[in-house]
Design a protein around this motif. Structure first.
Motif, PDB file in Angstrom:
ATOM      1  N   GLY A  54      -0.704   5.906   4.932  1.00  0.00           N
ATOM      2  CA  GLY A  54       0.804   5.312   4.838  1.00  0.00           C
ATOM      3  C   GLY A  54       0.586   3.819   4.765  1.00  0.00           C
ATOM      4  N   GLN A  55      -0.257   3.176   5.542  1.00  0.00           N
ATOM      5  CA  GLN A  55      -0.547   1.719   5.333  1.00  0.00           C
ATOM      6  C   GLN A  55      -1.176   1.140   4.180  1.00  0.00           C
ATOM      7  OE1 GLN A  55      -1.823  -0.142   9.112  1.00  0.00           O
ATOM      8  NE2 GLN A  55      -3.347  -1.269   7.949  1.00  0.00           N
ATOM      9  N   SER A  56      -2.387   1.945   3.719  1.00  0.00           N
ATOM     10  CA  SER A  56      -2.867   1.452   2.607  1.00  0.00           C
ATOM     11  C   SER A  56      -2.223   1.734   1.393  1.00  0.00           C
ATOM     12  CB  SER A  56      -4.206   2.255   2.456  1.00  0.00           C
ATOM     13  OG  SER A  56      -5.100   2.240   3.334  1.00  0.00           O
ATOM     14  N   ALA A  57      -1.116   2.924   1.336  1.00  0.00           N
ATOM     15  CA  ALA A  57      -0.278   2.822   0.033  1.00  0.00           C
ATOM     16  C   ALA A  57       0.693   1.910   0.015  1.00  0.00           C
ATOM     17  CB  ALA A  57       0.240   4.502  -0.052  1.00  0.00           C
ATOM     18  N   ALA A  58       1.480   1.707   1.256  1.00  0.00           N
ATOM     19  CA  ALA A  58       2.542   0.772   1.154  1.00  0.00           C
ATOM     20  C   ALA A  58       2.287  -0.553   0.969  1.00  0.00           C
ATOM     21  CB  ALA A  58       3.287   0.915   2.782  1.00  0.00           C
ATOM     22  N   THR A  59       1.081  -1.005   1.568  1.00  0.00           N
ATOM     23  CA  THR A  59       0.528  -2.341   1.087  1.00  0.00           C
ATOM     24  C   THR A  59       0.156  -2.605  -0.282  1.00  0.00           C
ATOM     25  OG1 THR A  59      -0.619  -2.500   3.333  1.00  0.00           O
ATOM     26  CG2 THR A  59      -1.238  -4.120   1.712  1.00  0.00           C
ATOM     27  N   LEU A  60      -0.385  -1.678  -0.958  1.00  0.00           N
ATOM     28  CA  LEU A  60      -0.601  -1.607  -2.155  1.00  0.00           C
ATOM     29  C   LEU A  60       0.663  -1.631  -3.229  1.00  0.00           C
ATOM     30  CD1 LEU A  60      -3.825   0.332  -2.424  1.00  0.00           C
ATOM     31  CD2 LEU A  60      -3.598  -2.079  -2.940  1.00  0.00           C
ATOM     32  N   LEU A  61       1.582  -0.901  -2.731  1.00  0.00           N
ATOM     33  CA  LEU A  61       2.836  -0.844  -3.527  1.00  0.00           C
ATOM     34  C   LEU A  61       3.663  -2.041  -3.482  1.00  0.00           C
ATOM     35  CD1 LEU A  61       3.639   3.015  -2.936  1.00  0.00           C
ATOM     36  CD2 LEU A  61       3.165   1.788  -4.970  1.00  0.00           C
ATOM     37  N   VAL A 141      -3.517  -9.762  -2.049  1.00  0.00           N
ATOM     38  CA  VAL A 141      -3.545  -8.507  -1.168  1.00  0.00           C
ATOM     39  C   VAL A 141      -4.764  -8.662  -0.196  1.00  0.00           C
ATOM     40  CG1 VAL A 141      -4.233  -7.092  -2.752  1.00  0.00           C
ATOM     41  CG2 VAL A 141      -2.696  -6.294  -0.890  1.00  0.00           C
ATOM     42  N   SER A 142      -6.053  -8.854  -0.726  1.00  0.00           N
ATOM     43  CA  SER A 142      -7.072  -8.627  -0.013  1.00  0.00           C
ATOM     44  C   SER A 142      -7.004  -9.416   1.310  1.00  0.00           C
ATOM     45  CB  SER A 142      -8.454  -8.957  -0.756  1.00  0.00           C
ATOM     46  OG  SER A 142      -8.388 -10.320  -1.372  1.00  0.00           O
ATOM     47  N   THR A 143      -6.609 -10.816   0.876  1.00  0.00           N
ATOM     48  CA  THR A 143      -6.714 -11.858   2.226  1.00  0.00           C
ATOM     49  C   THR A 143      -5.602 -11.395   3.164  1.00  0.00           C
ATOM     50  OG1 THR A 143      -7.314 -13.690   0.561  1.00  0.00           O
ATOM     51  CG2 THR A 143      -6.097 -14.370   2.462  1.00  0.00           C
ATOM     52  N   ILE A 324     -10.793  -3.475  -1.229  1.00  0.00           N
ATOM     53  CA  ILE A 324     -11.510  -2.912  -2.226  1.00  0.00           C
ATOM     54  C   ILE A 324     -10.590  -2.131  -3.471  1.00  0.00           C
ATOM     55  CG2 ILE A 324     -13.112  -0.905  -2.874  1.00  0.00           C
ATOM     56  CD1 ILE A 324     -14.251  -1.390  -0.132  1.00  0.00           C
ATOM     57  N   LEU A 325      -9.449  -1.527  -2.991  1.00  0.00           N
ATOM     58  CA  LEU A 325      -8.407  -0.954  -3.898  1.00  0.00           C
ATOM     59  C   LEU A 325      -7.840  -2.149  -4.581  1.00  0.00           C
ATOM     60  CD1 LEU A 325      -7.065   1.636  -1.465  1.00  0.00           C
ATOM     61  CD2 LEU A 325      -8.468   2.135  -3.637  1.00  0.00           C
ATOM     62  N   ALA A 326      -7.863  -3.531  -3.824  1.00  0.00           N
ATOM     63  CA  ALA A 326      -7.054  -4.548  -4.371  1.00  0.00           C
ATOM     64  C   ALA A 326      -7.841  -5.060  -5.666  1.00  0.00           C
ATOM     65  CB  ALA A 326      -6.749  -5.622  -3.510  1.00  0.00           C
ATOM     66  N   VAL A 327      -9.205  -4.990  -5.655  1.00  0.00           N
ATOM     67  CA  VAL A 327      -9.978  -5.394  -6.326  1.00  0.00           C
ATOM     68  C   VAL A 327      -9.920  -4.742  -7.696  1.00  0.00           C
ATOM     69  CG1 VAL A 327     -12.541  -5.558  -7.177  1.00  0.00           C
ATOM     70  CG2 VAL A 327     -11.770  -6.548  -4.867  1.00  0.00           C
ATOM     71  N   ILE A 328      -9.824  -3.210  -7.485  1.00  0.00           N
ATOM     72  CA  ILE A 328      -9.734  -2.222  -8.734  1.00  0.00           C
ATOM     73  C   ILE A 328      -8.581  -2.553  -9.438  1.00  0.00           C
ATOM     74  CG2 ILE A 328      -9.619   0.314  -9.138  1.00  0.00           C
ATOM     75  CD1 ILE A 328     -11.610   0.627  -6.659  1.00  0.00           C
ATOM     76  N   PHE A 329      -7.247  -2.361  -8.386  1.00  0.00           N
ATOM     77  CA  PHE A 329      -5.957  -2.330  -9.261  1.00  0.00           C
ATOM     78  C   PHE A 329      -5.428  -3.662  -9.568  1.00  0.00           C
ATOM     79  CE2 PHE A 329      -6.086   1.555  -6.623  1.00  0.00           C
ATOM     80  CZ  PHE A 329      -6.039   2.614  -7.822  1.00  0.00           C
ATOM     81  N   PHE A 330      -5.613  -4.696  -8.840  1.00  0.00           N
ATOM     82  CA  PHE A 330      -4.875  -5.988  -9.051  1.00  0.00           C
ATOM     83  C   PHE A 330      -6.149  -6.992  -9.504  1.00  0.00           C
ATOM     84  CE2 PHE A 330      -2.243  -3.862  -5.650  1.00  0.00           C
ATOM     85  CZ  PHE A 330      -1.136  -3.888  -6.540  1.00  0.00           C
ATOM     86  N   HIS A 331      -7.319  -6.842  -9.565  1.00  0.00           N
ATOM     87  CA  HIS A 331      -8.460  -7.625  -9.994  1.00  0.00           C
ATOM     88  C   HIS A 331      -8.571  -8.978  -9.070  1.00  0.00           C
ATOM     89  CE1 HIS A 331      -8.509  -5.281 -13.484  1.00  0.00           C
ATOM     90  NE2 HIS A 331      -7.428  -5.545 -13.791  1.00  0.00           N
ATOM     91  N   ASP A 332      -8.413  -8.631  -7.659  1.00  0.00           N
ATOM     92  CA  ASP A 332      -8.743  -9.614  -6.754  1.00  0.00           C
ATOM     93  C   ASP A 332     -10.009 -10.060  -6.741  1.00  0.00           C
ATOM     94  OD1 ASP A 332      -5.959  -9.906  -6.217  1.00  0.00           O
ATOM     95  OD2 ASP A 332      -6.156  -9.292  -3.953  1.00  0.00           O
TER      96      ASP A 332
END
Length: 387
Positions: A54-61, A141-143, A324-332
């Motif tokens: 839940g936390q990972s998905a909510a943060t990315l969304l 989002v990574s920071t 890591i997911l932020a790098v993949i989806f948001f190119h951080d």
């Protein structure tokens, strides 16, 4: 003579049989300690899964909402608590009264006490969610995710002051490592992709995230204290109550804020201009609301089963995954400092888990010794009666 001894022994055995549900539960715990132990770990594992997913998905969304054109801070705050209606069916199911003859149950708190408790937690969550919304808006989002690790240090302080949390070398090592992990980002802000973010806004986002971490840590410790001192109910229904009613208060407060700020006037235009379309706009907000509720159930469940500090430590496990997911989806950007921060966060997490493993092993050894002593006493008593 032998027949008389057998009758007397049978009578004594029957006298020692448990005569209440509590006695039966205690007997089962002594005879089958592993069963209760595995059930507890199963519940804890389920809560951990809810919290991490839940936390990972909510943060990315939540970040996706801003990246694709969303800009309403009150709307971003609103959806963090507005998903509570999905839990109402569970509340009905788990709150069914069960007949009991046990008169030793603690007296339930008054309605006014419970109402004040839920009102206070709801308003506290409103302010906390608003600060998180600003942090997620102004920070990559990574920071943002790794900076949230500071809430573990805050939670350690509040747990020590409010919950009598004991600290060992491994726990202190975990707290220090996770705090350093987040601090590395604070002194290396230039590594972020912040050319489109004004320095003032970056500072606001940084300070809001720190403030939200401290506030949320205080909230977790106060919830644990409320379970122990006020609610005193060891049921999943108590966990649902603590999630649903404060979320209702927080949602009402967000509606007032949305109307008072005037942001509600631009929501229609925001929906039209959303890059992925109106349907995607609505679904993004809906799933943010749902995933935050899933995360909150996991968090409160871990507070209920273990402690607020443990639930906070588990939430840090999502921190390495989100960047890591932020790098993949948001190119951080993922530079060396963030990699080092992630490794320190993982190290700190494993340090705390190892301490919990040692505590669990010690607890199991104590239960085993208690079982052995109980069996020895029972055998000794039987032999004395036979003589």
């Amino acid at each position: 003579m032998e027949v008389a001894q057998e009758v007397e022994l049978q009578s004594n055995v029957e006298d020692r049989k448990p005569n209440s549900q509590n006695d039966i539960a205690a007997t089962n715990q002594l005879q089958f300690p592993g069963l209760k132990h595995y059930k507890w770990w199963l519940r804890v594992a389920l809560y951990i899964l809810f919290l991490l997913a839940g936390q990972s998905a909510a943060t990315l969304l939540g970040r996706l909402y801003y990246v694709k054109g969303g800009n309403s801070k009150w709307m971003a705050t609103f959806v963090q608590s507005a998903g509570f209606p999905i839990l109402i069916p569970l509340l009905y199911f788990f709150s069914q009264p069960t007949p009991s003859i046990n008169t030793s149950l603690p007296k339930p708190p008054s309605i006014s006490t419970i109402a004040f408790l839920y009102l206070f937690f709801g308003l506290l969550l409103t302010g906390d969610n608003m600060m998180y919304s600003y942090g997620l808006l102004y920070l990559p989002v990574s920071t943002y995710s790794l900076l949230c690790a500071t809430q573990l240090a805050f939670n350690a302080l509040f747990s020590f002051l409010l919950n009598s949390q004991k600290f060992t070398a491994l726990i202190l090592n975990s707290l220090v490592l996770l705090t350093i992990s987040a601090s590395l980002l604070a002194v290396h802000a230039d590594s972020d992709d912040t050319e489109n973010i004004h320095k003032g806004k970056y500072v606001i986002g940084f300070l809001c995230t720190l403030g939200a971490s401290a506030t949320y840590s205080l909230y977790l410790s106060l919830v644990q204290l409320s379970f122990q001192k006020v609610i005193k109910r060891e049921t999943f229904g108590a966990v649902l109550d603590m999630q649903i009613y404060p979320s209702f208060v927080a949602t009402c407060a967000c509606v007032v804020g949305l109307l008072a700020s005037g942001e509600w006037k631009v929501l229609t235009r925001e929906m039209k201009e959303y890059q992925e379309g109106r349907v995607s706009y609505v679904m993004t907000l809906v799933w943010i609301a749902v995933t935050w509720q899933i995360s909150s159930i996991g968090l409160l469940g871990l507070i209920f089963e273990v402690s607020s500090l443990f639930s906070n430590v588990i939430s840090t496990l999502a921190l390495p995954a989100v960047p890591i997911l932020a790098v993949i989806f948001f190119h951080d950007k993922m530079d060396g400092v963030k990699v080092m921060s992630m490794l320190l966060a993982i190290w700190g997490f494993l340090s705390y888990i190892y301490q919990h493993y040692l505590d669990d092993a010690k607890s199991n050894a104590t239960i085993t010794n208690a079982n052995a002593n109980a069996n020895a006493n029972e055998i000794s008593g039987s032999q004395v009666e036979l003589c």
